[in-house]
Design a protein around this motif. Structure first.
Motif, PDB file in Angstrom:
ATOM      1  N   ASP A  40       3.623  -9.847   3.068  1.00 28.28           N
ATOM      2  CA  ASP A  40       4.404  -9.238   1.990  1.00 28.28           C
ATOM      3  C   ASP A  40       3.558  -8.190   1.275  1.00 28.28           C
ATOM      4  OD1 ASP A  40       6.346  -8.639   0.205  1.00 28.28           O
ATOM      5  OD2 ASP A  40       6.293 -10.549  -0.869  1.00 28.28           O
ATOM      6  N   VAL A  41       4.148  -7.031   1.063  1.00 29.27           N
ATOM      7  CA  VAL A  41       3.425  -5.936   0.425  1.00 29.27           C
ATOM      8  C   VAL A  41       3.171  -6.254  -1.045  1.00 29.27           C
ATOM      9  CG1 VAL A  41       4.347  -4.234   2.016  1.00 29.27           C
ATOM     10  CG2 VAL A  41       5.565  -4.714  -0.117  1.00 29.27           C
ATOM     11  N   THR A  42       2.199  -5.564  -1.618  1.00 28.55           N
ATOM     12  CA  THR A  42       1.775  -5.853  -2.988  1.00 28.55           C
ATOM     13  C   THR A  42       1.806  -4.618  -3.883  1.00 28.55           C
ATOM     14  OG1 THR A  42      -0.476  -5.472  -2.220  1.00 28.55           O
ATOM     15  CG2 THR A  42       0.245  -7.758  -2.363  1.00 28.55           C
ATOM     16  N   ALA A  44       3.409  -1.183  -5.691  1.00 28.10           N
ATOM     17  CA  ALA A  44       4.639  -0.687  -6.305  1.00 28.10           C
ATOM     18  C   ALA A  44       5.323   0.360  -5.416  1.00 28.10           C
ATOM     19  CB  ALA A  44       4.311  -0.064  -7.657  1.00 28.10           C
ATOM     20  N   LEU A  45       6.606   0.558  -5.632  1.00 25.16           N
ATOM     21  CA  LEU A  45       7.321   1.655  -4.985  1.00 25.16           C
ATOM     22  C   LEU A  45       6.697   2.966  -5.455  1.00 25.16           C
ATOM     23  CD1 LEU A  45      11.094   0.634  -5.307  1.00 25.16           C
ATOM     24  CD2 LEU A  45       9.537   0.241  -3.394  1.00 25.16           C
ATOM     25  N   LEU A  50      10.999   5.703  -6.504  1.00 22.32           N
ATOM     26  CA  LEU A  50      11.432   5.195  -7.807  1.00 22.32           C
ATOM     27  C   LEU A  50      12.412   6.130  -8.490  1.00 22.32           C
ATOM     28  CD1 LEU A  50       8.344   3.862  -9.721  1.00 22.32           C
ATOM     29  CD2 LEU A  50      10.407   2.585  -9.114  1.00 22.32           C
ATOM     30  N   HIS A  54      16.287   5.343  -9.492  1.00 21.09           N
ATOM     31  CA  HIS A  54      16.868   5.480 -10.838  1.00 21.09           C
ATOM     32  C   HIS A  54      18.079   6.401 -10.820  1.00 21.09           C
ATOM     33  CE1 HIS A  54      14.344   3.155 -13.479  1.00 21.09           C
ATOM     34  NE2 HIS A  54      13.229   3.693 -13.014  1.00 21.09           N
ATOM     35  N   THR A 250      10.013  -4.783   0.641  1.00 23.49           N
ATOM     36  CA  THR A 250      10.307  -6.205   0.913  1.00 23.49           C
ATOM     37  C   THR A 250      11.215  -6.815  -0.156  1.00 23.49           C
ATOM     38  OG1 THR A 250       8.190  -6.798  -0.127  1.00 23.49           O
ATOM     39  CG2 THR A 250       8.221  -6.693   2.273  1.00 23.49           C
ATOM     40  N   GLY A 251      11.088  -6.352  -1.395  1.00 21.75           N
ATOM     41  CA  GLY A 251      11.948  -6.860  -2.463  1.00 21.75           C
ATOM     42  C   GLY A 251      13.111  -5.950  -2.774  1.00 21.75           C
TER      43      GLY A 251
ATOM     44  N   HIS B  54      18.220  -0.536 -14.316  1.00 22.91           N
ATOM     45  CA  HIS B  54      17.092   0.391 -14.492  1.00 22.91           C
ATOM     46  C   HIS B  54      15.786  -0.367 -14.759  1.00 22.91           C
ATOM     47  CE1 HIS B  54      18.760   4.379 -14.210  1.00 22.91           C
ATOM     48  NE2 HIS B  54      19.738   4.106 -15.062  1.00 22.91           N
ATOM     49  N   VAL B  57      14.450  -1.690 -11.588  1.00 26.55           N
ATOM     50  CA  VAL B  57      13.808  -0.629 -10.805  1.00 26.55           C
ATOM     51  C   VAL B  57      12.424  -0.329 -11.379  1.00 26.55           C
ATOM     52  CG1 VAL B  57      13.943   1.786 -10.060  1.00 26.55           C
ATOM     53  CG2 VAL B  57      16.007   0.367 -10.058  1.00 26.55           C
ATOM     54  N   ASP B  58      12.347  -0.252 -12.715  1.00 22.68           N
ATOM     55  CA  ASP B  58      11.041  -0.025 -13.366  1.00 22.68           C
ATOM     56  C   ASP B  58      10.021  -1.091 -12.955  1.00 22.68           C
ATOM     57  OD1 ASP B  58      11.607   2.297 -14.762  1.00 22.68           O
ATOM     58  OD2 ASP B  58      12.366   1.246 -16.524  1.00 22.68           O
ATOM     59  N   GLN B  60       9.723  -2.506 -10.256  1.00 27.12           N
ATOM     60  CA  GLN B  60       9.228  -2.211  -8.896  1.00 27.12           C
ATOM     61  C   GLN B  60       8.245  -1.038  -8.908  1.00 27.12           C
ATOM     62  OE1 GLN B  60       9.963  -5.000  -7.787  1.00 27.12           O
ATOM     63  NE2 GLN B  60      10.994  -4.526  -5.855  1.00 27.12           N
ATOM     64  N   GLY B  61       8.069  -0.431 -10.084  1.00 24.00           N
ATOM     65  CA  GLY B  61       7.237   0.765 -10.168  1.00 24.00           C
ATOM     66  C   GLY B  61       5.796   0.521 -10.599  1.00 24.00           C
ATOM     67  N   SER B  62       5.437  -0.727 -10.884  1.00 23.04           N
ATOM     68  CA  SER B  62       4.015  -0.971 -11.148  1.00 23.04           C
ATOM     69  C   SER B  62       3.590  -2.256 -10.451  1.00 23.04           C
ATOM     70  CB  SER B  62       3.741  -1.033 -12.653  1.00 23.04           C
ATOM     71  OG  SER B  62       3.925  -2.337 -13.127  1.00 23.04           O
ATOM     72  N   ASP B  63       2.343  -2.258  -9.983  1.00 25.35           N
ATOM     73  CA  ASP B  63       1.862  -3.380  -9.174  1.00 25.35           C
ATOM     74  C   ASP B  63       1.988  -4.713  -9.919  1.00 25.35           C
ATOM     75  OD1 ASP B  63       1.255  -1.389  -7.438  1.00 25.35           O
ATOM     76  OD2 ASP B  63      -0.916  -1.761  -7.379  1.00 25.35           O
ATOM     77  N   PHE B  66       5.697  -5.782  -9.870  1.00 20.97           N
ATOM     78  CA  PHE B  66       6.349  -5.576  -8.571  1.00 20.97           C
ATOM     79  C   PHE B  66       6.817  -6.899  -7.964  1.00 20.97           C
ATOM     80  CE2 PHE B  66       6.027  -5.246  -3.899  1.00 20.97           C
ATOM     81  CZ  PHE B  66       6.892  -4.188  -3.668  1.00 20.97           C
ATOM     82  N   HIS B  67       7.992  -6.880  -7.377  1.00 18.16           N
ATOM     83  CA  HIS B  67       8.516  -8.047  -6.676  1.00 18.16           C
ATOM     84  C   HIS B  67       8.677  -7.745  -5.194  1.00 18.16           C
ATOM     85  CE1 HIS B  67       9.436  -9.328 -10.728  1.00 18.16           C
ATOM     86  NE2 HIS B  67       9.779 -10.512 -10.279  1.00 18.16           N
ATOM     87  N   GLY B  68       7.964  -8.479  -4.350  1.00 20.36           N
ATOM     88  CA  GLY B  68       8.125  -8.355  -2.900  1.00 20.36           C
ATOM     89  C   GLY B  68       9.235  -9.288  -2.442  1.00 20.36           C
ATOM     90  N   PRO B 293      16.129  -5.562  -8.008  1.00 18.75           N
ATOM     91  CA  PRO B 293      16.794  -4.882  -9.140  1.00 18.75           C
ATOM     92  C   PRO B 293      18.291  -5.195  -9.230  1.00 18.75           C
ATOM     93  CG  PRO B 293      15.340  -3.363  -7.962  1.00 18.75           C
ATOM     94  CD  PRO B 293      15.451  -4.594  -7.118  1.00 18.75           C
TER      95      PRO B 293
END
Lengths: 406, 406
Positions: A40-42, A44-45, A50, A54, A250-251, B54, B57-58, B60-63, B66-68, B293
């Motif tokens: 599983d990746v770790t 961020a997008l 992103l 949005h 992945t998510g 939104h 989505v946000d 998913q934009g920071s490690d 982030f949700h895998g 999201p």
């Protein structure tokens, strides 16, 4: 009930790992476990993805730009880009109407067996991603699980002597699952090796299901990125791809499957039927398409900036893989994969679960025992490069310390 | 190939409608067609949902946030809310671990038949949403299509004399599909009618698959909103729900299925097996969960503001349905549904396709011919209330003009 489910082995690999890690953590509450197990990746997008995501959500916020049911096959805006960037620019003649966008390669590789008759012969690699096998067990295409294998399947053995790339067998097989870059071994197939499989499939009127979920990690120019680089593959191969590992989805969930128009399956009279049409019918009946904002996010992967970002992401994980390869080699392990793949396949020198346990207990590092992927995976472990650099480095230091004192 | 696909009728309802509308539009380029056909929502996502989407989505934009890969069954944050708001507050004892979040009720109602054996007897309403039938045809549980019906299925007839709510049959049936508020007829089942079905299923050891995708439109307090309002239903019923029509998620994709722990299926020895466990195994093997999201967006439906917004949305469509009912009744048509449902079921007085053609040609209004939902749908059309008020009003004026001059 569908009693074929009773044949399934209940101790699913990742549940067993989860239990062992939980037990270890309970016994060692001060130890911070580092996970190099599940793929599983770790990260961020990326920025472009992103921002498009949005924008897609914004579109759903006003009646004028609102999108209700989309095409089951996926929006043309995404399929057009896939055909252009993933295929045509790579010399593969694939058109947008041969592409089916989905919410995951796991779903597609799992569902596609529904299109085939019950009595086909099936070849699965060993070791292998468990979904190919389990979905055919559920569908009743195997016998019982005996001595670590399901009766009625043809296991295509990958081992050190063939570099974990099985050759076509002597006998006829109707349906063949292949996965390159491979999960779990991290190995790749050369052009000649894939050409052998395509020739076999053409000769035998077989079908190849080619799982290319890890294609983004190929850096060696001589390795095919698609089965369609092999002449004649359009008639005999389906290809599965995913944004999970390449773009960190992945998510977020988006993938696609390619079925060329020439791909045929045969009925009881030997008459050909279009596999693409069957899959479209299946998807139209049992699937309602991927979330519109998610498809907008996926589209951004194909902008110039998006392509760079995604490349940087796979570069990062590949650098992790290189560190893992080098360290494990330096410690005296024999190592496969990890060069055009995020997975490093390490020869244990003992049983898979023994090395797994040792790494967990001595270094608090989680890996995946190769035995969980099939009989031929016994004696190996898979180390995943999907983690942050500092975590990978710390894990490798701990492993070095543990094995220096062994 | 799976030759059962050859039994499927190729002219899928909505394709045929699409072709007729296309032909009409080509012949009448100046006429603006109004669509009251397909059950697709037209209104934007509401404010609370958008804002949560939104935010997801946000994340998913920071490690760090982030949700895998998420749980295949869906995130607990969403399943907890579903259990609380959709069930416990409605007096139904359903726990979060009995809820499976998915990307659509179409997928779930289509996929669940995989869990049952090949030789079960199946009861499907007529008229009915085509997915229940088609997925069983694909799986080989029917014979050929003869005189408008598939051999081997038990058709549970809905007609004017039973108010389109079929009663349990005299003979044994293993698996029963029910859908209330009904698609296509818009009718609802009373507590007594559902209790009859639950009693039947308990007596016969049958299983009810209860499709409640339109439950949000129920305003009559005496009508059950869930099959679990009927005592004893936990042992014999699975319930499917969706955010598609209730919260405008047709393009965003989120739904869920409820399988209570007591729900059992039986193997060849008559031993019981947990249906919930089988479904979890199916979903874990062939599905990777819903986009994170999107699940965050769905969670917002259960805030106080979200619930109000969603209620306002269904109120709007119900007002449309009332306008349609009143106008069609005023024009002399016999009308069903449209009171606790977004669908109005209109008796044609001629064939379904004749009235469909007449409405298209004289009023440029698209509806859905009832015959497309089964033999018992012949002689009716379905009018959908999913459109903007001004469109519905204009469509009704055009219909009034056309039928005044008839």
């Amino acid at each position: 009930m569908n009693t074929h489910y009773k044949k399934l082995q209940s101790s699913y690999l990742f549940s067993k790992i989860g239990k062992k890690v939980g037990d270890f953590q309970a016994a060692n509450p001060d130890q911070r476990v580092i996970k190099l197990g599940i793929g599983d990746v770790t990260h961020a997008l990326s920025e472009s993805i992103l921002s498009a995501f949005h924008k897609g959500v914004d579109d759903q916020g006003s009646d004028e730009s609102f999108h209700g049911y989309g095409p089951e096959q996926g929006y043309a805006f995404l399929r057009d880009k896939i055909a252009e960037y993933d295929y045509r620019r790579n010399g593969c003649d694939i058109s947008p109407d041969e592409i089916f966008v989905s919410d995951g390669a796991k779903c597609d590789t799992g569902n596609i067996q529904e299109l085939f008759s019950q009595d086909i012969s099936i070849g699965v690699p060993d070791p292998v991603y468990p979904v190919y096998v389990d979905t055919n067990v559920m569908a009743g295409r195997t016998g019982e699980f005996v001595d670590g294998r399901y009766e009625g399947l043809h296991y295509l053995e990958g081992n050190e002597s063939n570099g974990f790339v099985p050759s076509p067998p002597d006998q006829h097989i109707d349906l063949i699952y292949l996965c390159f870059p491979n999960n779990p071994t991290g190995t790749v197939a050369t052009r000649e090796q894939l050409a052998e499989w395509v020739a076999y499939a053409r000769r035998e009127k077989s079908l190849i299901l080619f799982d290319a979920a890890y294609v983004e990690f190929i850096r060696d120019e001589s390795i095919p990125k698609s089965i369609y680089e092999i002449p004649g593959a359009r008639e005999v191969a389906v290809e599965f791809r995913s944004y999970s590992k390449t773009a960190g989805f992945t998510g977020t969930r988006c993938a696609y499957t390619v079925i060329p128009s020439e791909c045929m399956v045969y009925d009881e009279d030997g008459s050909p039927h279009s596999l693409k049409d069957l899959w479209l019918r299946r998807q139209s009946t049992k699937f309602n398409g991927v979330s519109y904002p998610v498809q907008k996010a996926a589209e951004a992967i194909y902008t110039e900036k998006g392509r760079q970002e995604v490349r940087a992401l796979s570069d990062y994980y590949l650098e992790n893989a290189k560190l893992i390869r080098n360290k494990m080699t330096g410690l005296g392990f024999t190592v496969y994969g990890g060069e055009n793949s995020p997975y490093v396949w390490v020869k244990a020198g003992e049983s898979s679960w023994e090395l797994f346990d040792e790494l967990l207990e001595k270094a608090a590092v989680v890996t995946t025992p190769g035995a969980g992927f099939g009989s031929c995976g016994e004696g190996f472990i898979r180390i995943s490069s999907f983690n942050h650099r500092d975590q990978v480095e710390e894990a490798l230091e701990r492993i070095a310390d543990a094995f220096a004192s062994r």
